[in-house]
Scaffold this motif. Structure first.
Motif, short mmCIF file in Angstrom:
data_model
loop_
_atom_site.label_atom_id
_atom_site.label_comp_id
_atom_site.label_asym_id
_atom_site.label_seq_id
_atom_site.Cartn_x
_atom_site.Cartn_y
_atom_site.Cartn_z
N LYS A 193 -8.00 5.12 -7.59
CA LYS A 193 -8.22 6.41 -8.23
C LYS A 193 -9.70 6.76 -8.11
O LYS A 193 -10.56 5.88 -8.12
N TYR B 246 -3.34 4.49 -12.16
CA TYR B 246 -3.95 4.78 -10.87
C TYR B 246 -3.16 5.86 -10.16
O TYR B 246 -1.96 6.01 -10.40
N ASP B 247 -3.83 6.59 -9.30
CA ASP B 247 -3.21 7.77 -8.71
C ASP B 247 -2.54 7.50 -7.37
O ASP B 247 -1.59 8.20 -7.00
N TYR B 248 -3.04 6.52 -6.64
CA TYR B 248 -2.52 6.28 -5.30
C TYR B 248 -2.11 4.82 -5.18
O TYR B 248 -2.79 3.92 -5.67
#
Length: 129
Positions: free
Chosen positions: A102, A116-118
C-alpha cells in the motif's frame, strides 16, 4: 493497479530455510519507494495471518509475535523487490505466502495487520519431513 509477484516457495524439511521474493513489475522505482509492503500467510482451513511488514524506508519493520525471531523482511528499493527470509522452518509455517502493498509513508502499528491495497497470488511453502 499494482501487480505483485511472489516466488521462492517450495517443499522443505523442518529446520530448513527459505527466502521468498516479491517483485512489482511495472511499478516505477520512484513509486516503489512510496509503498509499504507486507507478507501474509494463509494455512489450509485457517484465516489469513499477518507475518511481517516493512515501511517505505526499509528501516521500520514489524513481525508477528508468533514468529519468535525466525523470519526477517527486507526490501531493495533499487531492484523494486521485497524479501522474506525464513529460518528454522516448522510444519506450522506451512501456508500460502502472499505479498501485499500500500502507498504510505506511515510507520508503526499502522503497518501491522491485513489492511493493504494490492496483493499477489501467493507462493506455497510446505514444511514437512
Amino acid at each position: 493497479q499494482v501487480h505483485l509477484v511472489e516466488s521462492g516457495g517450495g517443499l522443505v524439511q523442518p529446520g530448513d530455510s527459505l527466502r521468498l521474493s516479491c517483485e512489482a513489475p511495472g511499478l516505477p522505482g520512484r513509486a516503489f519507494v512510496m509503498y509499504a509492503f507486507a507478507w501474509v500467510r494463509q494455512a489450509p482451513g485457517k484465516e489469513r495471518e499477518f507475518v511481517a511488514s516493512v515501511a517505505w524506508n526499509g528501516r521500520d519493520k514489524y513481525y508477528a509475535d508468533s514468529l519468535e525471531g525466525r523470519f526477517a523482511i527486507t526490501r531493495d528499493n533499487d531492484k523494486n523487490m521485497v524479501f522474506l527470509q525464513m529460518n528454522n522452518l516448522r510444519p506450522e509455517d506451512t501456508a500460502v505466502y502472499s505479498c501485499a502493498g500500500k502507498a504510505t509513508y506511515n510507520s508503526g502499528e499502522y503497518l501491522r495487520g491485513l489492511d493493504y491495497d494490492y496483493w499477489g497470488q501467493g507462493t506455497q511453502v510446505t514444511v514437512s519431513s
